[in-house]
Design a protein around this motif. Structure first.
Motif: not given
Length: 214
Positions: A112-117
């Motif tokens: 999820v945080f990879v997607f956000t970045v």
């Protein structure tokens, strides 16, 4: 973790980048009407972290890893490997389901945080490089929008989605013989149904969690 998380990294990066680029294009033209294009970063950050990243990451994992999980356990049930484990007094839930649940609980929040970045970088490309939004305004508005409540919402959603995905797909795989019969057709039906139920359930849970956490 390798199967669920690492092998999903490429599609998460690709989808995140283009989701951010689309948000940048759409958001810019909306905000430009009000002279607020400097707030493009906050729009992208809030949209990604609170909603799009958890939901789209979960849906991608359902299609890529959840379907494989259901099919794997379903094949073990139809080939009587599960019964063999039970005859050896092995707890099939601890042996088959728990490792996958733990891997999903670790992988999905990270993805999820990879997607956000990735989405933020995509929004930077379309908003700042292509459309000419100020880089300083973009990052400052993004920093102002990201707070603990938004990050907490993303983490809680990803954890709930991870538990739900594994529960649905593993359940359908373990009990394929009771609901769909035996054979290749039964396995294909139960895998398709597991993906549909998990996808619809993620969207429903997203609404409920947003209503509670907002």
């Amino acid at each position: 973790i390798y199967t669920i998380g690492w092998q999903s990294l490429a599609i998460i990066l690709f989808t995140g980048a283009f989701t951010g680029m689309v948000l940048g294009l759409q958001g810019y033209h909306v905000l430009k009407r009000f002279g607020a294009d400097g707030f493009l970063g906050s729009l992208i950050a809030k949209s990604l972290l609170a909603e799009l990243s958890p939901v789209l990451s979960a849906l991608l994992l359902i299609g890529r890893a959840g379907s494989a999980l259901c099919a794997e356990i379903g094949v073990m049930r139809l080939s009587e490997q599960v019964e063999a484990l039970e005859c050896l007094a092995i707890d099939i839930y601890n042996y088959l389901v728990s490792p996958k649940l733990l891997a999903m609980l670790i992988s999905l929040p990270l993805l999820v945080f990879v997607f956000t970045v990735s989405g933020m970088l995509g929004g930077y490309f379309s908003g700042c490089i292509v459309l000419g939004v100020s880089v300083g305004d973009y990052y400052q508005s993004m920093r102002d929008m990201i707070d603990f409540a938004t990050v907490r919402m993303a983490i809680i959603k990803s954890i709930v989605f991870a538990i739900f995905i594994v529960t649905v797909t593993a359940f359908r795989g373990l009990y394929v013989h009771q609901y769909s019969g035996r054979g290749a057709l039964a396995l294909s039906r139960t895998t398709t149904l597991a993906v549909v139920i998990a996808s619809v359930g993620v969207l429903l849970l997203d609404y409920l969690l947003t209503a509670v956490l907002i």
